[in-house]
Design a protein around this motif. Structure first.
Motif, PDB file in Angstrom:
ATOM      1  N   PRO A 113     -13.422 -12.654   1.374  1.00  0.00           N
ATOM      2  CA  PRO A 113     -12.287 -12.617   2.180  1.00  0.00           C
ATOM      3  C   PRO A 113     -11.411 -11.715   2.359  1.00  0.00           C
ATOM      4  CG  PRO A 113     -12.366 -14.610   0.658  1.00  0.00           C
ATOM      5  CD  PRO A 113     -13.167 -13.431   0.201  1.00  0.00           C
ATOM      6  N   ILE A 114     -11.317 -10.873   1.107  1.00  0.00           N
ATOM      7  CA  ILE A 114     -10.115  -9.757   1.257  1.00  0.00           C
ATOM      8  C   ILE A 114     -10.726  -8.643   1.793  1.00  0.00           C
ATOM      9  CG2 ILE A 114     -10.369  -8.823  -1.045  1.00  0.00           C
ATOM     10  CD1 ILE A 114      -7.097  -9.706  -0.066  1.00  0.00           C
ATOM     11  N   LEU A 115     -11.989  -8.520   1.527  1.00  0.00           N
ATOM     12  CA  LEU A 115     -12.737  -7.244   2.109  1.00  0.00           C
ATOM     13  C   LEU A 115     -12.887  -7.381   3.476  1.00  0.00           C
ATOM     14  CD1 LEU A 115     -16.031  -6.262  -0.167  1.00  0.00           C
ATOM     15  CD2 LEU A 115     -13.934  -4.991   0.378  1.00  0.00           C
ATOM     16  N   ILE A 116     -12.827  -8.645   3.979  1.00  0.00           N
ATOM     17  CA  ILE A 116     -12.994  -8.686   5.602  1.00  0.00           C
ATOM     18  C   ILE A 116     -11.559  -8.410   5.988  1.00  0.00           C
ATOM     19  CG2 ILE A 116     -13.016 -10.487   7.459  1.00  0.00           C
ATOM     20  CD1 ILE A 116     -15.056 -11.759   5.625  1.00  0.00           C
ATOM     21  N   VAL A 117     -10.591  -8.964   5.283  1.00  0.00           N
ATOM     22  CA  VAL A 117      -9.238  -8.658   5.883  1.00  0.00           C
ATOM     23  C   VAL A 117      -8.904  -7.100   5.909  1.00  0.00           C
ATOM     24  CG1 VAL A 117      -6.739  -8.630   5.402  1.00  0.00           C
ATOM     25  CG2 VAL A 117      -7.993 -10.878   5.196  1.00  0.00           C
ATOM     26  N   TYR A 118      -9.362  -6.333   4.897  1.00  0.00           N
ATOM     27  CA  TYR A 118      -9.394  -4.907   4.810  1.00  0.00           C
ATOM     28  C   TYR A 118     -10.080  -4.426   5.933  1.00  0.00           C
ATOM     29  CZ  TYR A 118     -10.454  -0.364   3.520  1.00  0.00           C
ATOM     30  OH  TYR A 118     -10.646   1.265   3.538  1.00  0.00           O
ATOM     31  N   LEU A 119     -11.385  -4.721   6.069  1.00  0.00           N
ATOM     32  CA  LEU A 119     -12.350  -3.970   7.106  1.00  0.00           C
ATOM     33  C   LEU A 119     -11.519  -4.086   8.879  1.00  0.00           C
ATOM     34  CD1 LEU A 119     -15.782  -4.579   6.103  1.00  0.00           C
ATOM     35  CD2 LEU A 119     -14.479  -2.779   6.141  1.00  0.00           C
ATOM     36  N   LEU A 120     -10.902  -5.413   8.848  1.00  0.00           N
ATOM     37  CA  LEU A 120     -10.307  -5.589  10.018  1.00  0.00           C
ATOM     38  C   LEU A 120      -8.828  -4.881  10.377  1.00  0.00           C
ATOM     39  CD1 LEU A 120     -10.496  -9.677  10.457  1.00  0.00           C
ATOM     40  CD2 LEU A 120     -11.865  -7.746  11.621  1.00  0.00           C
TER      41      LEU A 120
ATOM     42  N   GLN B  22      -9.588  -0.463  -4.043  1.00  0.00           N
ATOM     43  CA  GLN B  22      -7.983  -1.065  -4.185  1.00  0.00           C
ATOM     44  C   GLN B  22      -8.035  -2.254  -3.656  1.00  0.00           C
ATOM     45  OE1 GLN B  22      -6.499   1.416  -5.487  1.00  0.00           O
ATOM     46  NE2 GLN B  22      -8.511   2.260  -5.662  1.00  0.00           N
ATOM     47  N   VAL B  23      -8.896  -3.005  -2.816  1.00  0.00           N
ATOM     48  CA  VAL B  23      -8.637  -4.239  -2.446  1.00  0.00           C
ATOM     49  C   VAL B  23      -9.557  -5.418  -3.162  1.00  0.00           C
ATOM     50  CG1 VAL B  23      -7.986  -3.524  -0.108  1.00  0.00           C
ATOM     51  CG2 VAL B  23     -10.562  -4.058  -0.709  1.00  0.00           C
ATOM     52  N   ILE B  24     -10.096  -4.788  -3.983  1.00  0.00           N
ATOM     53  CA  ILE B  24     -10.739  -5.910  -4.966  1.00  0.00           C
ATOM     54  C   ILE B  24     -10.047  -6.140  -6.435  1.00  0.00           C
ATOM     55  CG2 ILE B  24     -13.058  -6.177  -6.088  1.00  0.00           C
ATOM     56  CD1 ILE B  24     -14.434  -4.334  -4.471  1.00  0.00           C
ATOM     57  N   SER B  25     -10.082  -7.408  -6.755  1.00  0.00           N
ATOM     58  CA  SER B  25      -9.105  -7.469  -7.701  1.00  0.00           C
ATOM     59  C   SER B  25      -9.797  -6.802  -9.091  1.00  0.00           C
ATOM     60  CB  SER B  25      -9.129  -9.167  -8.174  1.00  0.00           C
ATOM     61  OG  SER B  25     -10.313  -9.657  -8.723  1.00  0.00           O
ATOM     62  N   ARG B  26      -8.781  -6.390  -9.853  1.00  0.00           N
ATOM     63  CA  ARG B  26      -9.024  -5.949 -11.096  1.00  0.00           C
ATOM     64  C   ARG B  26      -9.943  -6.907 -11.959  1.00  0.00           C
ATOM     65  NH1 ARG B  26      -8.234  -2.709  -8.249  1.00  0.00           N
ATOM     66  NH2 ARG B  26      -6.012  -1.669  -7.945  1.00  0.00           N
ATOM     67  N   THR B  27      -9.885  -7.987 -11.790  1.00  0.00           N
ATOM     68  CA  THR B  27     -10.873  -8.916 -12.688  1.00  0.00           C
ATOM     69  C   THR B  27     -12.179  -8.982 -12.281  1.00  0.00           C
ATOM     70  OG1 THR B  27      -8.965 -10.537 -12.764  1.00  0.00           O
ATOM     71  CG2 THR B  27     -10.979 -11.287 -13.583  1.00  0.00           C
ATOM     72  N   ALA B  28     -12.410  -8.822 -10.874  1.00  0.00           N
ATOM     73  CA  ALA B  28     -13.843  -8.871 -10.308  1.00  0.00           C
ATOM     74  C   ALA B  28     -14.471  -7.301 -10.397  1.00  0.00           C
ATOM     75  CB  ALA B  28     -13.532  -9.031  -8.864  1.00  0.00           C
TER      76      ALA B  28
ATOM     77  N   GLN C 136      -7.917  -1.853   8.504  1.00  0.00           N
ATOM     78  CA  GLN C 136      -7.993  -0.817   7.711  1.00  0.00           C
ATOM     79  C   GLN C 136      -6.919   0.168   7.582  1.00  0.00           C
ATOM     80  OE1 GLN C 136     -11.757   0.573   9.004  1.00  0.00           O
ATOM     81  NE2 GLN C 136     -12.456   0.896   6.905  1.00  0.00           N
ATOM     82  N   GLU C 137      -6.590   0.602   9.133  1.00  0.00           N
ATOM     83  CA  GLU C 137      -5.539   1.503   8.732  1.00  0.00           C
ATOM     84  C   GLU C 137      -4.066   1.158   8.275  1.00  0.00           C
ATOM     85  OE1 GLU C 137      -5.782   4.705  10.391  1.00  0.00           O
ATOM     86  OE2 GLU C 137      -8.007   4.194  10.999  1.00  0.00           O
ATOM     87  N   LYS C 138      -3.644  -0.096   8.707  1.00  0.00           N
ATOM     88  CA  LYS C 138      -2.491  -0.713   8.162  1.00  0.00           C
ATOM     89  C   LYS C 138      -2.545  -0.902   6.583  1.00  0.00           C
ATOM     90  CE  LYS C 138       0.518  -3.487  10.416  1.00  0.00           C
ATOM     91  NZ  LYS C 138       1.196  -2.936  11.478  1.00  0.00           N
ATOM     92  N   ILE C 139      -3.555  -1.270   6.184  1.00  0.00           N
ATOM     93  CA  ILE C 139      -3.561  -1.696   4.432  1.00  0.00           C
ATOM     94  C   ILE C 139      -3.545  -0.251   4.113  1.00  0.00           C
ATOM     95  CG2 ILE C 139      -5.195  -2.198   2.817  1.00  0.00           C
ATOM     96  CD1 ILE C 139      -5.908  -4.562   4.429  1.00  0.00           C
ATOM     97  N   GLU C 140      -3.968   0.816   4.383  1.00  0.00           N
ATOM     98  CA  GLU C 140      -4.345   2.090   3.805  1.00  0.00           C
ATOM     99  C   GLU C 140      -2.938   2.915   3.982  1.00  0.00           C
ATOM    100  OE1 GLU C 140      -8.811   3.054   4.533  1.00  0.00           O
ATOM    101  OE2 GLU C 140      -7.517   3.807   5.918  1.00  0.00           O
ATOM    102  N   ALA C 141      -2.234   2.672   4.969  1.00  0.00           N
ATOM    103  CA  ALA C 141      -0.975   3.280   5.113  1.00  0.00           C
ATOM    104  C   ALA C 141       0.013   2.489   4.270  1.00  0.00           C
ATOM    105  CB  ALA C 141      -0.359   2.840   6.598  1.00  0.00           C
ATOM    106  N   GLY C 142      -0.313   1.071   4.062  1.00  0.00           N
ATOM    107  CA  GLY C 142       0.898   0.459   3.206  1.00  0.00           C
ATOM    108  C   GLY C 142       0.625   0.838   1.761  1.00  0.00           C
ATOM    109  N   VAL C 143      -0.654   1.107   1.477  1.00  0.00           N
ATOM    110  CA  VAL C 143      -0.842   1.288  -0.137  1.00  0.00           C
ATOM    111  C   VAL C 143      -0.404   2.978  -0.044  1.00  0.00           C
ATOM    112  CG1 VAL C 143      -2.411   1.895  -1.821  1.00  0.00           C
ATOM    113  CG2 VAL C 143      -2.759  -0.126  -0.389  1.00  0.00           C
TER     114      VAL C 143
END
Lengths: 280, 295
Positions: free
Chosen positions: A257-264, B115-121, A266-273
């Motif tokens: 789920p989080i990978l999908i959110v990231y791919l959708l 960066q988006v994967i949990s440290r546990t995983a 990307q730019e926003k999450i990278e900028a956030g981090v």
């Protein structure tokens, strides 16, 4: 063509791109291994590196969903992340505004007080927190966890939101105030809508941090129905497996789920981090 | 600079601040004060049983513990790996994603994914990739004919911590890549062009012009690296839990295990207080130091 390229860029350039591609491989391989293994039965997983499953084993996913209950954990992680993000966005912006606009006494000192939290590791206070949760009967409940996570992510969010508010022109506030808005109205109706980028950075970081948090979840959530993905995955590691594939399926389902959110986004999450990282 | 507002608005402004102040104070500051207070008491973790005042005994036990030195050494290895592995790799990746190649987006995505994967995983993934009985790395060693290498990298005291810091490097390289990438973006293009016109080659431009101008990015990296290393926990906790024996112990695992395995909560609070104090002091000192070198 090839010769021309070599002449222009030299072997150094080829070497450079070779390493770049090798790194891509290095970052993708563990994910590849986990995904491929999640479709295999026990005999196929080990002593291979790249081989695909001979027959796709959906049973692993069935087990991960119905026996391990990984979807419930994914849902819990999402609920806690969304809750903490919501609290941070509202409480953080309300708290940041008076500091940025210096409309309360001691705004400077208050900001310093908040920034102390940036410099300490949250899990250092693990024991008192566990004690507090046990004494007040707050374990295995959503709201206490949400407030805890909001608190842990408060300093960085505060830092980011104040930073962004500072860049929004004060003339806008003044115009709103002259037009008869009160301070809260000015904040919620005029300033808040202008702060999207700053607030979303704080929100994204909070969401990611909470979704992936382990330490507090592992000590404070013990009921199976309350566990987050990190807790459930860690619990699986300790078990003796008759089927390894289930473990891999559970990992895949928790990061998907989080990978999908990231791919959708990307730019926003990278900028956030990036914004969160460049706080120094 | 302050907005001019009347008295009722001033009161309203305080009400706006109140939830934030309460949340932060209750969830972070109060427990931190408690850590320091409880670190002077001995407690077995049962809420009903009393805490016994023992003065500095917990600190004495912690600082004279052989595991303290092991943790200190391991944190040193974490920091060293940051400067020797994460720094060059993430800087390299930053240059890759700055280049105008058609695959720019692909590179950036792949490098950033951890960066988006949990440290546990992540820790679990690598635990299985490094699995000694037929895991891919063990398999690779066999294919390369390295039959006399003991492939139980996480399970041997000599190699466990090195395996963990490499997993850690894998995890954080993409994060630091973004820091350096932001730094690279802020360098004016004309500087590089001028150097190239003056006859410098690409490598010279990078090492003589670009690298010195990345000072601020490097400072941010260094601060994150040092503080992150002192407070590192999850990666070790999930892969080895400080083992085998005490070989890969860090302060975080000492805090956790002394409480939840040995029921020695006072000791854990001493570790917690030490962690909070040292990362606070280090943050302040390093920030001060870097401010001086800032350009």
């Amino acid at each position: 063509m090839k010769a021309k390229y070599l002449k222009k860029h030299g072997f150094g350039s080829i070497f450079y791109w070779l390493i770049a591609v090798l790194l891509v491989f290095l970052f993708l391989y563990p994910i590849y291994f986990v995904v491929v293994s999640s479709f295999k039965d026990n005999n196929e997983i080990w002593y291979t590196m790249f081989s695909l499953p001979e027959e796709v084993e959906w049973l692993n996913y069935q087990d991960a969903i119905f026996n391990v209950g990984i979807l419930r954990s994914v849902l819990n992680s999402f609920l806690l992340s969304a809750g903490a993000t919501l609290v941070i966005v509202i409480v953080g912006t309300m708290g940041a505004y008076p500091i940025s606009r210096h409309i309360i006494r001691g705004a400077k000192q208050l900001k310093l007080y908040y920034l102390i939290g940036l410099m300490v590791p949250a899990y250092g206070m693990l024991i008192p927190m566990v004690k507090l949760f046990t004494q007040l009967g707050l374990r295995d409940k959503y709201w206490p966890m949400i407030l805890l996570y909001a608190g842990i992510n408060f300093p960085i969010s505060m830092y980011l939101i104040i930073g962004y508010l500072d860049s929004v022109s004060r003339e806008i506030d003044e115009a709103a105030l002259i037009d008869g808005c009160t301070v809260p109205q000015t904040l919620f109706r005029v300033i808040f809508p202008l702060c999207g980028p700053g607030i979303s950075t704080a929100g994204i970081l909070t969401f990611l941090n909470v979704y992936n948090e382990l330490v507090f979840a592992n000590t404070l959530l013990q009921r199976k129905s309350m566990m987050t993905i990190s807790v459930t995955l860690l619990g699986l590691k300790g078990e003796r497996f008759t089927s390894w594939g289930v473990m891999f399926a559970a990992i895949v389902l928790s990061i998907l789920p989080i990978l999908i959110v990231y791919l959708l986004m990307q730019e926003k999450i990278e900028a956030g981090v990036t914004n969160g990282a460049v706080k120094g | 600079m302050a907005l001019r507002i009347d008295k009722t608005d001033r009161i309203k402004a305080w009400f706006l601040s109140l939830p934030a102040l309460l949340l932060y104070s209750a969830v972070l500051i109060y427990p931190i004060i408690q850590v320091f207070r409880m670190s002077f008491y001995s407690w077995n973790g049962i809420p009903a049983s009393p805490m016994r005042f023992v003065g500095l005994l917990n600190y004495k036990a912690f600082l004279s513990d052989a595991r303290f030195l092991i943790a200190l050494k391991n944190v040193g290895i974490f920091i060293l790996s940051g400067f020797l592995v994460i720094f060059p790799v993430s800087l390299f990746m930053a240059t890759v994603i700055q280049k105008n190649s058609p695959l720019k987006r692909v590179f950036k995505t792949c490098y950033f994914i951890p960066q988006v994967i949990s440290r546990t995983a992540i820790a679990l993934m690598w635990y299985f990739v490094l699995y000694p009985d037929g895991g891919p790395v063990a398999n690779l060693c066999e294919l390369l004919g390295l039959t006399n290498v003991n492939v139980n990298f996480l399970g041997r005291p000599e190699t466990a911590i090195y395996a963990i810091v490499l997993i850690n490097a894998w995890t954080y390289a993409g994060y630091n890549m973004l820091i350096f990438s932001a730094g690279l973006t802020s360098i004016p293009q004309e500087l590089n062009e001028a150097a190239l016109i003056d006859g410098a080659n690409g490598r010279q431009t990078f090492f003589r012009i670009t690298l010195p101008l990345l000072r601020n990015s490097f400072n941010i990296f260094a601060l994150n690296c040092i503080i992150g290393s002192i407070t590192t926990f999850e990666m070790v906790f999930v892969t080895t839990n400080g083992g085998p024996g005490y070989a890969s112990e860090v302060f975080g695992t000492l805090l956790y295990k002394n409480a939840f395995t040995y029921n020695n909560y006072g000791y854990s609070n001493a570790v917690g207080a030490f962690l909070i104090f040292s990362s606070f002091i280090m943050s302040v000192l390093l920030t001060k130091l870097f401010e001086k070198t800032k350009d």
